[in-house]
Design a protein around this motif. Structure first.
Motif, mmCIF file in Angstrom:
data_model
loop_
_atom_site.group_PDB
_atom_site.id
_atom_site.type_symbol
_atom_site.label_atom_id
_atom_site.label_comp_id
_atom_site.label_asym_id
_atom_site.label_seq_id
_atom_site.Cartn_x
_atom_site.Cartn_y
_atom_site.Cartn_z
ATOM 1 N N THR A 212 0.847 -1.192 0.000
ATOM 2 C CA THR A 212 0.000 0.000 0.000
ATOM 3 C C THR A 212 0.884 1.244 0.000
ATOM 4 N N SER A 213 0.494 2.243 -0.784
ATOM 5 C CA SER A 213 1.192 3.520 -0.780
ATOM 6 C C SER A 213 0.308 4.567 -0.107
ATOM 7 N N VAL A 214 0.826 5.156 0.945
ATOM 8 C CA VAL A 214 0.112 6.187 1.695
ATOM 9 C C VAL A 214 0.628 7.550 1.233
ATOM 10 N N PRO A 215 -0.232 8.419 0.713
ATOM 11 C CA PRO A 215 0.244 9.702 0.195
ATOM 12 C C PRO A 215 0.768 10.624 1.293
ATOM 13 N N ASN A 229 8.084 18.175 6.833
ATOM 14 C CA ASN A 229 9.385 17.779 6.296
ATOM 15 C C ASN A 229 10.147 16.845 7.233
ATOM 16 N N GLY A 230 10.276 17.233 8.507
ATOM 17 C CA GLY A 230 11.066 16.442 9.446
ATOM 18 C C GLY A 230 10.500 15.058 9.682
ATOM 19 N N VAL A 231 9.182 14.964 9.772
ATOM 20 C CA VAL A 231 8.543 13.658 9.989
ATOM 21 C C VAL A 231 8.738 12.760 8.772
ATOM 22 N N SER A 232 8.635 13.324 7.583
ATOM 23 C CA SER A 232 8.862 12.539 6.361
ATOM 24 C C SER A 232 10.274 11.963 6.335
ATOM 25 N N ARG A 233 11.238 12.783 6.718
ATOM 26 C CA ARG A 233 12.627 12.316 6.756
ATOM 27 C C ARG A 233 12.806 11.217 7.789
ATOM 28 N N SER A 242 8.950 2.965 2.762
ATOM 29 C CA SER A 242 9.851 3.226 1.644
ATOM 30 C C SER A 242 9.288 4.398 0.849
ATOM 31 N N LEU A 243 10.141 5.313 0.466
ATOM 32 C CA LEU A 243 9.699 6.504 -0.243
ATOM 33 C C LEU A 243 9.422 6.208 -1.711
ATOM 34 N N PHE A 254 4.409 7.017 0.624
ATOM 35 C CA PHE A 254 5.191 6.097 1.448
ATOM 36 C C PHE A 254 4.626 4.688 1.270
ATOM 37 N N ARG A 255 5.447 3.799 0.716
ATOM 38 C CA ARG A 255 5.006 2.424 0.485
ATOM 39 C C ARG A 255 5.330 1.579 1.711
#
Length: 279
Positions: A212-215, A229-233, A242-243, A254-255
């Motif tokens: 599943t890919s979560v946008p 930004n920081g949470v994504s990193r 996985s990005l 995010f897969r």
């Protein structure tokens, strides 16, 4: 005190006899556990299932409720309807009070209960969520009165769990949305990152299945939101997802692999994800 209960068709017949009156209703899972309490008149109780069947998350006011309904339908079962009480038009205050009593009785998911309700009944008198009492903390994780977009997103996150700083922000209030790159320093899986994934999955109706890919970005109650930004990193560095790269950071996603879903379950708890219709 239950006036009537049954399937949708039989409850519709009951309500036709009480057209124009207020009533308090309870939506329940097939095993009889309530998941939503509301008030209304005429066909209000059935609008939630109709909304969930449209499966258009952008316009959904409560994705937790809609995801539970969709899961019930996917499982080949049916929502159970209960009309708790009926009131004349001059008894609206009593109707509101009864709704609040039932919400307090069953409790919302973030209170350790079973309800997907975001509000506590009686409008602002009961508060929208339990983590906004401290007005200083309200700016970060509560519902700031002077920032309605932030308040809307904070309410979504508060339906998931308490955070000291909300990991999802309104796009138009971010000075710059950066492409996601792994944080240079070590990071461990965290609940804050888990909440960000759960918020996006809930708002977009994404089921937590392998691959599943979560946008990263989504729209909730008209507010364009994005995982900061920081949470994504941190998500990527900690191995929580996985990005899926994109030339535009707004269209990143995010897969989740099976092991990463297991990690999310370990952090947040399987029951909490099931109760929100994500598993």
């Amino acid at each position: 005190m239950v006036e009537f209960s049954g399937d949708q068709l039989s409850v519709k017949r009951f309500l036709r006899v009480h057209a124009g009156k207020f009533y308090v209703y309870v939506l329940s899972r097939p095993d009889g556990r309530p998941f939503y309490v509301g008030k209304g008149m005429n066909g209000r109780a059935f609008e939630h299932e109709a909304e969930a069947r449209r499966n258009h998350p952008v316009g959904e006011s409560n994705p937790f409720k809609c995801n539970v309904i969709r899961k019930i339908i996917r499982d080949g079962a049916a929502v159970l309807y209960e009309i708790d009480s009926v009131y004349e038009q001059d008894q609206q205050a009593l109707c509101l009070e009864r709704e609040a009593v039932l919400i307090s009785k069953y409790k919302r998911l973030h209170e350790g209960g079973v309800l997907t309700n975001l509000a506590g009944g009686l409008g602002s008198m009961s508060g929208a969520a339990p983590f906004s009492l401290d007005r200083h903390a309200a700016t970060l994780s509560g519902e700031p009165e002077n920032n309605p977009d932030r308040a809307i997103l904070n309410r979504l996150l508060q339906g998931i769990g308490p955070v000291s700083s909300v990991p999802v922000k309104p796009v138009r209030q971010m000075s710059r949305v950066l492409p996601t790159e792994p944080h240079p320093n070590p990071r461990t899986p965290s609940l804050r990152c888990a909440y960000a994934l759960i918020a996006s999955a809930s708002a977009t109706g994404s089921r937590l299945l392998p691959e599943t890919s979560v946008p990263r970005a989504f729209t909730y109650q008209g507010v364009d939101a994005i995982i900061e930004n920081g949470v994504s990193r941190d998500l990527i560095k900690a191995g929580m997802a996985s990005l899926v790269r994109s030339n535009n950071p707004h269209t990143e996603s995010f897969r989740l692999s099976e092991s990463q879903i297991d990690l999310l379950v370990g952090l947040y708890g399987k029951e909490g994800l099931v109760e929100r219709g994500l598993l």
